[in-house]
Design an enzyme around this catalytic site. Structure first.
Site, short mmCIF file in Angstrom:
data_model
loop_
_atom_site.label_atom_id
_atom_site.label_comp_id
_atom_site.label_asym_id
_atom_site.label_seq_id
_atom_site.Cartn_x
_atom_site.Cartn_y
_atom_site.Cartn_z
N LYS A 22 0.70 -1.34 -0.02
CA LYS A 22 0.06 -0.11 -0.05
C LYS A 22 0.75 1.30 0.13
O LYS A 22 0.67 2.04 -0.48
CB LYS A 22 -1.04 0.01 1.22
CG LYS A 22 -1.99 1.01 1.33
CD LYS A 22 -3.01 0.66 2.39
CE LYS A 22 -3.72 -0.47 2.08
NZ LYS A 22 -4.23 -1.07 3.63
N ARG A 92 -3.38 2.99 8.50
CA ARG A 92 -3.51 1.68 7.76
C ARG A 92 -2.52 0.97 7.71
O ARG A 92 -1.51 1.21 7.45
CB ARG A 92 -4.26 1.75 6.44
CG ARG A 92 -5.50 2.64 6.44
CD ARG A 92 -5.89 3.25 4.91
NE ARG A 92 -6.76 2.50 4.36
CZ ARG A 92 -7.07 2.55 3.06
NH1 ARG A 92 -6.45 3.34 2.27
NH2 ARG A 92 -8.45 2.00 2.50
N GLY A 101 -8.37 -7.88 4.25
CA GLY A 101 -9.35 -8.11 5.37
C GLY A 101 -8.56 -8.37 6.35
O GLY A 101 -9.03 -8.56 7.55
N MET A 103 -5.60 -6.88 7.94
CA MET A 103 -5.24 -5.88 8.82
C MET A 103 -6.36 -4.87 8.94
O MET A 103 -7.12 -4.91 8.25
CB MET A 103 -3.89 -5.42 8.20
CG MET A 103 -3.03 -6.40 8.15
SD MET A 103 -2.41 -6.78 10.10
CE MET A 103 -0.80 -7.70 9.41
N ARG A 336 -3.60 -1.45 -6.36
CA ARG A 336 -2.74 -2.54 -6.02
C ARG A 336 -3.03 -3.52 -7.16
O ARG A 336 -4.18 -3.49 -7.80
CB ARG A 336 -2.98 -3.24 -4.70
CG ARG A 336 -4.46 -3.85 -4.48
CD ARG A 336 -4.37 -4.15 -3.12
NE ARG A 336 -6.21 -4.47 -2.79
CZ ARG A 336 -6.60 -4.70 -1.62
NH1 ARG A 336 -5.67 -4.99 -0.49
NH2 ARG A 336 -7.79 -4.70 -1.55
N HIS A 454 -15.64 -8.74 2.27
CA HIS A 454 -14.59 -9.44 2.72
C HIS A 454 -14.71 -10.82 2.29
O HIS A 454 -13.84 -11.49 1.82
CB HIS A 454 -14.76 -9.48 4.25
CG HIS A 454 -13.81 -10.39 5.04
ND1 HIS A 454 -14.12 -11.74 5.23
CD2 HIS A 454 -12.66 -10.41 5.23
CE1 HIS A 454 -13.28 -12.40 5.79
NE2 HIS A 454 -12.06 -11.59 5.96
N SER A 762 14.98 -42.27 -12.02
CA SER A 762 13.58 -41.25 -11.86
C SER A 762 13.94 -41.18 -10.33
O SER A 762 13.57 -42.07 -9.47
CB SER A 762 12.31 -42.39 -12.14
OG SER A 762 11.33 -41.30 -11.81
N CYS A 829 9.45 -38.72 -10.06
CA CYS A 829 8.11 -39.30 -10.10
C CYS A 829 7.52 -39.14 -8.53
O CYS A 829 6.44 -39.45 -8.46
CB CYS A 829 8.12 -40.49 -10.52
SG CYS A 829 8.80 -41.58 -9.77
N TYR A 849 12.47 -34.59 -17.55
CA TYR A 849 10.94 -34.48 -17.35
C TYR A 849 10.75 -34.68 -15.88
O TYR A 849 11.23 -35.02 -14.92
CB TYR A 849 10.21 -35.68 -18.00
CG TYR A 849 10.43 -37.01 -17.35
CD1 TYR A 849 9.60 -37.58 -16.30
CD2 TYR A 849 11.36 -37.69 -17.89
CE1 TYR A 849 9.96 -38.64 -15.81
CE2 TYR A 849 11.50 -39.04 -17.46
CZ TYR A 849 10.80 -39.68 -16.47
OH TYR A 849 11.10 -40.83 -15.60
C1 PEP Z 1 8.83 -42.05 -4.31
O1 PEP Z 1 9.17 -42.61 -3.29
O2 PEP Z 1 8.93 -40.69 -4.58
C2 PEP Z 1 7.90 -42.50 -5.14
C3 PEP Z 1 7.43 -42.02 -6.45
O3 PEP Z 1 7.44 -44.08 -4.90
P1 PEP Z 1 6.31 -44.13 -3.81
O4 PEP Z 1 5.82 -43.10 -3.55
O5 PEP Z 1 5.17 -45.23 -4.64
O6 PEP Z 1 6.83 -44.81 -2.85
#
Ligand code: PEP
Ligand code: MG
Length: 873
Positions: A22, A92, A101, A103, A336, A454, A762, A829, A849
């Site tokens: 602000k 303010r 809302g 503060m 803002r 609000h 992975s 993963c 990836y």
């Molecule tokens: C992990 O351990 O990150 C994974 C992807 O395998 P899980 O969650 O199945 O153990």
């Protein structure tokens, strides 16, 4: 000496960390010559210092405030506390990140029993002067003295009833004089002290209250919900008052330069004649559409429109502006970046590129990836909507569809949510105290308040569906009922809210999948052109795989084969396999499972077409498949033709003290090679079938929980044996890859060895985090919150990659892995694959990836693009 206080003319928008949002924007508007009432800002550093000094305003700060105040008084030509012609100020808060809302604001500071007369004389308007004074006592009482608000509100309501006044504008000067006396009595009674008459004392108390409000529980809850650090502090803005309540040539309003719900490029907001800002924001009077200002105050409207356009061009983003018209003259009180729904964010960003205001990169950077989640969820089915029973219509305050059980207090909403219910919070109007109830609710319905109330502002920020100002509803929070004509609903009844239209329906309404068209597609295409990382999905059913492809997944990064064994007809065979006493019996059960598993792979490969699919061989400890309930154990004993006690004994034998570090992952294949043999056979036969049907499938076989190269060599050998066998049996050669997960610290440290045998890595960051921190992934939730509250951990490492520890292991694994195999494929993963900050880290590591659950695929695509823009290689 450090400067803790800055006049507006000394600052600029660049000084936001110091002056708060602000303060920095008030300074910027002053700098570019817009009509901003004069003032100064006490810095966020002063707030932090206040806490460090043991919650005290120290002398130097007091002096600096005094200095800036007297400069302001000289400029204005009159003084705070001056009896004849008093200077009044607003106080303010203004944090670095806007916290709507959260503060509190104090207006009309400087009024007392004497100066109120002065104000009445100079303005020639007694009603206005005493209305302003009662507002000061009310706000000061609430914010600084912490007197419950209703103690004042109920007196005002009583006065209105007494006078038969529909609105406060119907009250006259004498009524406000009475109210001032009554309010002062409330203060005396509640605090055992009179309302402070000395304006200097009022000012210091107000500044301190703003500092304190940084740490009030609702501010903390808001910050936690929005991932804002508790250590930033808030600035305090002190500004000369201008008045929207000086008569019918005055007013106050809040407007967005574009529609914050839909993104439409049209001035959008609300306005009240003869009112102060609080009246609009708190939803006390239902405001008028900003368009109506055109007729009521044409000159100020025209000027405001031009300023709004100028501000949007200046900041190159949609603005949320507060203004006041004081006797026909326009003043800007705040600008803002406007909070908006995800739908509006996309529309505004794409439109602004097309208008030549911003670049594609900026458009991509403007979206908060996590907000995309709002768009990916269902809306009401149009057919079902036609037949639905409409109860009433309010304002479409925040888009989306929500259907759930009604609760009337935030506490009940929180409790019902904890019981697993889907909650709609129903209130007359919400206030910052309701924040936890709002977090726990799927949707919010209020009877009072406009589009900038609000409820509306906070719901939009949270991406929650909200219908506000449904004025026909008669809500009794005490009786827990909402009534309209013949309909009466009580706590626990179902309603459905349509945040896009403002409609409120009785009962549940079927929803339909989100349709992602137009500008969403355009923005995601820009993101895809910019990103380096590929985005895959974690999916183990054809349905999830199809959804993920629809969301833009470029392959499967993790197919957890164990999930396939939990289905009704399979779990019995699986249990038989696990409980087999001999290899022969185990192989028999596996032979039954094989065709089922093969058919699953065929179906998934078909959905995925030519996209890569990584299939992980069985991972969890086997006891996870066994029954625990007595009835299930008895049934299974019957099926297996063993005694219940015998079965229980076997189940006990399989139980482990620490199963997460126990007999799971590749260790299963070392003891029971036939399990992985069956799975590899199913994968390769499925791939062969697809090849014969003309598809191009390259299965990626992933071996979990490797910590020692010899484990990998052992399991890989048995995988290769089956691949050769399937090749011989079918006469087909199908290309494949064999790789591993990096989820044990030892694997990361010895990744140069591991990469000699693995064609891809992975990162299983769920297990890698568990084993690096030594936090059980199933139990850590219990203490991580406490760790975060106490500042030991800033983030939950299971949600966001801990770059310093886990990240360092990943970096080592990437480096060593590539040294051994330059074309090693690298991915992630673990759950982190869908977390924007972790995606950024994966980009920095140079992974190929990330893989995440289907609904997070668009989030990861956008986060990957943002990382590529911020860190070009
Ligand atoms: C992990 O351990 O990150 C994974 C992807 O395998 P899980 O969650 O199945 O153990
Ligand atoms: Mg794992």
């Amino acid at each position: 000496m450090k400067q803790y206080v800055y006049a507006f003319r000394e600052g600029s928008s660049e000084m936001k960390p110091l002056l708060g949002g602000k303060g920095a924007n008030l300074a910027e508007m002053t700098r570019i010559g817009l009509p901003v009432p004069g003032g100064f800002t006490i810095t966020t550093e002063a707030c932090i210092e206040y806490y460090e000094q043991g919650n005290m305003i120290w002398d130097d700060l007091r002096q600096q405030i005094g200095q800036k105040l007297s400069e302001m008084e000289t400029e204005m030509g009159h003084q705070l506390g001056e009896v004849k012609n008093p200077l009044l100020v607003s106080v303010r808060s203004g944090a670095v990140v806007s916290m709507p809302g959260m503060m509190d604001t104090i207006l009309n500071l400087g009024l007392n029993d004497e100066t109120v007369q002065g104000l009445a004389n100079t303005s020639g308007n007694q009603r206005f002067a005493f209305d302003s004074y009662r507002r000061l006592i009310q706000m000061f009482g609430d914010v600084v003295l912490e007197i419950p608000k209703y103690k004042f509100d109920s007196l005002l309501e009583k006065k209105k009833t007494e006078k038969g006044a529909a609105s406060d504008t119907d009250l006259v000067a004498e009524d406000f004089m009475d109210l001032v006396e009554a309010f002062k009595k409330v203060v005396q009674k509640e605090t055992r002290k009179p309302f402070p008459q000395d304006p200097q004392v009022q000012l210091m108390m107000a500044v301190e209250a703003v500092f304190k409000s940084w740490n009030n529980p609702r501010a903390r809850v808001y910050r936690e919900h929005n991932d804002i650090s508790h250590h930033l502090g808030t600035a305090v803005n002190i500004q000369v008052m201008v008045f929207g309540n000086m008569g019918n040539d005055s007013g106050t309003g809040v407007a967005f330069t574009r529609n914050p719900s839909t993104g439409e490029n049209k001035l959008y907001g609300e306005f009240l004649v003869n009112a102060q800002g609080e009246d609009v924001v708190a939803g006390i009077r239902t405001p008028k559409d900003i368009e109506e200002m055109k007729n009521l105050l044409p000159e100020a409207y025209q000027q405001f429109k031009e300023v709004a356009q100028l501000l949007e061009k200046h900041y190159r983003d949609m603005q949320d502006i507060e203004f006041t018209v004081n006797r026909g003259k326009l003043f800007m009180l705040q600008t803002r970046t406007g909070k908006r729904t995800a739908q509006a964010a996309i529309q505004v960003a794409v439109d602004m590129v097309e208008e030549g205001l911003i670049t594609k990169e900026e458009a991509v950077l403007r979206m908060n990836p996590s907000d995309l989640d709002q768009l990916l969820h269902p809306t009401f089915d149009e057919k079902a909507l036609e037949e639905a029973a409409l109860i009433t219509k309010g304002l479409p305050a925040s888009s989306g569809a929500a259907c759930g059980k009604i609760y009337f207090t935030p506490e009940e909403a929180v409790n019902a949510h904890a019981r697993g219910e889907i909650v709609i919070l129903v209130r007359n109007e919400t206030s910052p105290e309701d924040i936890e109830g709002m977090v726990a609710s799927a949707g919010i319905l209020t009877a009072k308040g406009g589009m900038t109330s609000h409820a509306a502002v906070v719901a939009r920020g949270m991406g929650k569906c909200c219908v506000s100002g449904a004025g026909e509803l008669n809500i009794s929070e005490q009786e827990k009922t909402m009534k309209i004509e013949a309909i009466s609903l009580t706590e626990g009844d179902f309603i459905s809210l349509d945040g896009n239209t403002g409609c409120v329906y009785h009962g549940k309404i079927a929803t339909r999948e989100a349709r992602l068209g137009g500008r969403f597609v355009t923005l995601m295409e820009w993101a895809d052109d910019l990103r380096k990382l590929k985005v895959r999905t974690n999916a183990d059913t054809p349905r999830d795989s199809a959804k993920a492809v629809e969301f833009g997944a470029e392959g499967i990064g993790l197919c957890r084969t164990e999930h396939m064994f939990f289905e009704e007809n399979r779990i019995a065979v699986m249990r038989r396999m696990i409980l087999s006493r001999t290899e022969d019996a185990r192989r028999k059960a596996l032979a039954e499972l094989m065709p089922m598993q093969r058919d699953d792979f065929v179906a998934i490969f078909k959905v995925m077409g030519d996209r890569p699919v990584t299939i992980r061989l069985l991972d969890p400890p086997l006891h996870e498949f066994l029954p625990t309930a007595e009835a299930d154990i008895q049934r299974l004993a019957g099926e297996l033709d063993v005694s219940v006690s015998q079965l229980k004994e076997t189940v006990r034998e399989l139980a482990e003290v620490n199963p997460m570090l126990g007999h799971r992952g590749c260790r299963l294949a070392v003891t029971y090679p036939e399990i992985y043999e069956m799975q590899v056979q199913a994968i390769m036969e499925a791939a062969t079938q697809l090849k014969r049907e003309g598809h191009h499938v390259i299965p990626e076989i992933m071996i979990p929980l490797i910590g020692e190269i010899k484990e990998l060599q052992y399991v890989k050998e048995l995988v290769l044996k089956v691949i050769r066998q399937v090749g011989n049996d079918t006469g087909e050669t199908v290309p494949y890859l064999i790789g591993t997960m990096i989820e044990i610290p030892r694997a990361a440290i010895t990744a140069d060895d591991i990469a000699k045998e693995a064609e891809f890595f992975s990162f299983g960051t769920n297990d890698l985090t568990q084993m690096t921190y030594g936090f059980s992934r199933d139990d850590a939730g219990k203490f991580i919150k406490e760790y975060r509250d106490k500042g030991i951990l800033e983030k939950d490492p299971f949600q966001q990659i801990d770059r310093r520890g886990v990240g360092e292991l990943m970096k080592t694994a990437v480096k060593l892995g590539l040294e051994s195999r330059s074309d090693l494929k690298l991915g992630i993963c673990g759950e982190h694959g869908g977390d924007p900050s972790s995606v950024e880290f994966c980009h920095l590591l140079g992974l190929d990836y990330v893989s995440c659950s289907p609904f997070r695929v668009p989030i990861a695509r956008l986060a990957a693009a943002q990382a590529a823009i911020r860190y070009p290689s």
